[in-house]
Design a protein around this motif. Structure first.
Motif, PDB file in Angstrom:
ATOM      1  N   GLU A  77       0.834  -1.208   0.000  1.00 46.31           N
ATOM      2  CA  GLU A  77       0.000   0.000   0.000  1.00 46.31           C
ATOM      3  C   GLU A  77       0.868   1.258   0.000  1.00 46.31           C
ATOM      4  OE1 GLU A  77      -3.178   0.312  -0.471  1.00 46.31           O
ATOM      5  OE2 GLU A  77      -3.881  -1.725  -0.080  1.00 46.31           O
ATOM      6  N   PHE A  78       1.885   1.283   0.856  1.00 49.61           N
ATOM      7  CA  PHE A  78       2.773   2.451   0.890  1.00 49.61           C
ATOM      8  C   PHE A  78       3.492   2.630  -0.445  1.00 49.61           C
ATOM      9  CE2 PHE A  78       2.654   2.264   5.633  1.00 49.61           C
ATOM     10  CZ  PHE A  78       2.334   3.597   5.867  1.00 49.61           C
ATOM     11  N   ALA A  79       3.986   1.552  -1.005  1.00 52.17           N
ATOM     12  CA  ALA A  79       4.691   1.626  -2.290  1.00 52.17           C
ATOM     13  C   ALA A  79       3.747   2.093  -3.397  1.00 52.17           C
ATOM     14  CB  ALA A  79       5.302   0.271  -2.636  1.00 52.17           C
ATOM     15  N   SER A  80       2.514   1.604  -3.394  1.00 54.36           N
ATOM     16  CA  SER A  80       1.533   1.983  -4.404  1.00 54.36           C
ATOM     17  C   SER A  80       1.218   3.476  -4.352  1.00 54.36           C
ATOM     18  CB  SER A  80       0.245   1.171  -4.220  1.00 54.36           C
ATOM     19  OG  SER A  80      -0.723   1.521  -5.182  1.00 54.36           O
ATOM     20  N   ALA A 114       5.607   5.874  -1.817  1.00 55.90           N
ATOM     21  CA  ALA A 114       6.585   6.036  -0.736  1.00 55.90           C
ATOM     22  C   ALA A 114       8.005   6.073  -1.293  1.00 55.90           C
ATOM     23  CB  ALA A 114       6.456   4.899   0.279  1.00 55.90           C
ATOM     24  N   ASN A 115       8.839   6.871  -0.654  1.00 58.12           N
ATOM     25  CA  ASN A 115      10.240   6.995  -1.045  1.00 58.12           C
ATOM     26  C   ASN A 115      10.959   5.658  -0.900  1.00 58.12           C
ATOM     27  OD1 ASN A 115      12.573   8.565  -1.775  1.00 58.12           O
ATOM     28  ND2 ASN A 115      13.199   8.402   0.368  1.00 58.12           N
ATOM     29  N   SER A 116      10.790   5.027   0.261  1.00 57.51           N
ATOM     30  CA  SER A 116      11.390   3.711   0.502  1.00 57.51           C
ATOM     31  C   SER A 116      10.576   2.968   1.552  1.00 57.51           C
ATOM     32  CB  SER A 116      12.838   3.844   0.982  1.00 57.51           C
ATOM     33  OG  SER A 116      12.881   4.346   2.307  1.00 57.51           O
ATOM     34  N   VAL A 117      10.589   1.649   1.439  1.00 56.56           N
ATOM     35  CA  VAL A 117       9.910   0.790   2.403  1.00 56.56           C
ATOM     36  C   VAL A 117      10.867  -0.337   2.772  1.00 56.56           C
ATOM     37  CG1 VAL A 117       7.940  -0.723   2.860  1.00 56.56           C
ATOM     38  CG2 VAL A 117       7.653   1.264   1.345  1.00 56.56           C
ATOM     39  N   THR A 118      11.146  -0.448   4.066  1.00 61.71           N
ATOM     40  CA  THR A 118      11.906  -1.582   4.578  1.00 61.71           C
ATOM     41  C   THR A 118      10.910  -2.456   5.321  1.00 61.71           C
ATOM     42  OG1 THR A 118      13.887  -0.237   4.849  1.00 61.71           O
ATOM     43  CG2 THR A 118      13.803  -2.320   6.074  1.00 61.71           C
ATOM     44  N   SER A 171       9.200 -15.485   1.574  1.00 61.50           N
ATOM     45  CA  SER A 171       9.240 -15.948   0.181  1.00 61.50           C
ATOM     46  C   SER A 171       8.039 -15.434  -0.607  1.00 61.50           C
ATOM     47  CB  SER A 171       9.275 -17.476   0.119  1.00 61.50           C
ATOM     48  OG  SER A 171      10.444 -17.956   0.711  1.00 61.50           O
ATOM     49  N   PHE A 172       6.867 -15.471   0.009  1.00 64.23           N
ATOM     50  CA  PHE A 172       5.667 -14.951  -0.651  1.00 64.23           C
ATOM     51  C   PHE A 172       5.826 -13.451  -0.920  1.00 64.23           C
ATOM     52  CE2 PHE A 172       1.578 -12.759  -0.194  1.00 64.23           C
ATOM     53  CZ  PHE A 172       0.908 -13.277  -1.289  1.00 64.23           C
ATOM     54  N   ILE A 173       6.321 -12.709   0.054  1.00 63.63           N
ATOM     55  CA  ILE A 173       6.529 -11.266  -0.114  1.00 63.63           C
ATOM     56  C   ILE A 173       7.506 -10.993  -1.249  1.00 63.63           C
ATOM     57  CG2 ILE A 173       7.529  -9.218   0.985  1.00 63.63           C
ATOM     58  CD1 ILE A 173       6.335 -10.328   3.669  1.00 63.63           C
ATOM     59  N   ARG A 174       8.621 -11.731  -1.288  1.00 63.28           N
ATOM     60  CA  ARG A 174       9.611 -11.553  -2.373  1.00 63.28           C
ATOM     61  C   ARG A 174       8.954 -11.786  -3.737  1.00 63.28           C
ATOM     62  NH1 ARG A 174      13.872  -8.899  -2.388  1.00 63.28           N
ATOM     63  NH2 ARG A 174      13.936  -9.794  -4.438  1.00 63.28           N
ATOM     64  N   LYS A 175       8.134 -12.821  -3.817  1.00 65.49           N
ATOM     65  CA  LYS A 175       7.443 -13.135  -5.075  1.00 65.49           C
ATOM     66  C   LYS A 175       6.533 -11.973  -5.481  1.00 65.49           C
ATOM     67  CE  LYS A 175       3.961 -16.289  -6.815  1.00 65.49           C
ATOM     68  NZ  LYS A 175       2.683 -16.569  -6.241  1.00 65.49           N
ATOM     69  N   LEU A 205       8.279  -3.897  -7.598  1.00 63.84           N
ATOM     70  CA  LEU A 205       8.539  -2.953  -6.515  1.00 63.84           C
ATOM     71  C   LEU A 205       9.949  -3.084  -5.949  1.00 63.84           C
ATOM     72  CD1 LEU A 205       5.108  -3.215  -4.646  1.00 63.84           C
ATOM     73  CD2 LEU A 205       5.919  -1.346  -6.119  1.00 63.84           C
ATOM     74  N   ASN A 206      10.844  -3.706  -6.695  1.00 68.48           N
ATOM     75  CA  ASN A 206      12.203  -3.933  -6.213  1.00 68.48           C
ATOM     76  C   ASN A 206      12.973  -2.647  -5.922  1.00 68.48           C
ATOM     77  OD1 ASN A 206      12.579  -6.926  -6.229  1.00 68.48           O
ATOM     78  ND2 ASN A 206      11.883  -6.627  -8.324  1.00 68.48           N
ATOM     79  N   GLU A 207      12.626  -1.560  -6.586  1.00 71.56           N
ATOM     80  CA  GLU A 207      13.327  -0.289  -6.369  1.00 71.56           C
ATOM     81  C   GLU A 207      12.865   0.406  -5.098  1.00 71.56           C
ATOM     82  OE1 GLU A 207      15.869   0.916  -8.333  1.00 71.56           O
ATOM     83  OE2 GLU A 207      15.728  -1.056  -9.289  1.00 71.56           O
ATOM     84  N   VAL A 208      11.684   0.059  -4.608  1.00 70.35           N
ATOM     85  CA  VAL A 208      11.099   0.760  -3.467  1.00 70.35           C
ATOM     86  C   VAL A 208      11.161  -0.066  -2.184  1.00 70.35           C
ATOM     87  CG1 VAL A 208       8.990   1.828  -2.562  1.00 70.35           C
ATOM     88  CG2 VAL A 208       9.527   2.002  -4.988  1.00 70.35           C
ATOM     89  N   ILE A 209      10.844  -1.355  -2.284  1.00 66.69           N
ATOM     90  CA  ILE A 209      10.730  -2.190  -1.087  1.00 66.69           C
ATOM     91  C   ILE A 209      11.987  -3.030  -0.893  1.00 66.69           C
ATOM     92  CG2 ILE A 209       9.447  -4.038   0.044  1.00 66.69           C
ATOM     93  CD1 ILE A 209       6.942  -3.119  -1.383  1.00 66.69           C
TER      94      ILE A 209
END
Length: 183
Positions: free
Chosen positions: A60-63, A66-70, A80-84, A91-95
């Motif tokens: 939601e934040f990335a959508s 958001a500047n960055s999400v950790t 693993s599900f989150i990575r998928k 969203l690899n550039e943000v999260i």
């Protein structure tokens, strides 16, 4: 599950049937983000999402830009599900996902501050009461930062330092610490 707003609005992702996380409902997520939309500019914030589960809050934040999400999640299957999903949603550039225990992460992160820290621990977590001081005592929030803790209605954090308010949506409550959200 679906992303409720932002440029990924309507995108769906479905955790496997044997997934053990308790995801924040779409209604509760939408209500939370409506509160936040009135007090922050999503495109300038750095987020820390603790006990990420499905990753829905991070998505939601990335959508919303958001500047960055950790995000921090220790369960291998959840991670693993989150990575998928991060790959599928591009969203690899943000999260940035981190696979570790939240308390271990908090003990070792020292040079980063966040505008918003969100924590959604398992409601039956033995160390639940330790989460608020674990976050607030480490100087992880920026000056006007907000810490949001999701919990069940049986918990009350109004006596904790920097508590501002609690919002309830069915069986889910959000307690806000730090910068006071507007009514």
């Amino acid at each position: 599950m679906r992303i409720v707003s932002g440029y990924l609005k309507g995108r769906r992702f479905s955790p496997p049937k044997n997934f053990r996380a308790r995801p924040t409902t779409d209604t509760a997520r939408e209500s939370l983000f409506n509160i936040l939309a009135n007090i922050i500019d999503f495109e300038s914030v750095d987020i820390l999402d603790l006990f990420s589960g499905t990753g829905a809050i991070s998505f939601e934040f990335a959508s919303r830009g958001a500047n960055s999400v950790t995000l921090v999640e220790k369960n291998y299957h959840h991670y693993s599900f989150i990575r998928k999903c991060i790959d599928e949603l591009e969203l690899n550039e943000v999260i940035k996902p981190v696979k570790t225990d939240v308390f271990t992460y908090l003990d070792h992160v020292s040079d980063q501050q966040y505008d918003i820290i969100f924590a959604d621990p398992p409601f039956d977590l033995k160390e639940f009461e330790k989460i608020v001081p674990a976050v607030l005592d480490r100087n992880l929030l920026k000056t006007d930062g907000i810490f949001i803790l999701e919990h069940g209605p049986d918990k009350n954090f109004s006596d904790f330092a920097n508590f501002n308010q609690q919002r309830k949506y069915g069986k889910v409550c959000f307690s806000f610490f730090g910068n006071k959200p507007e009514e």
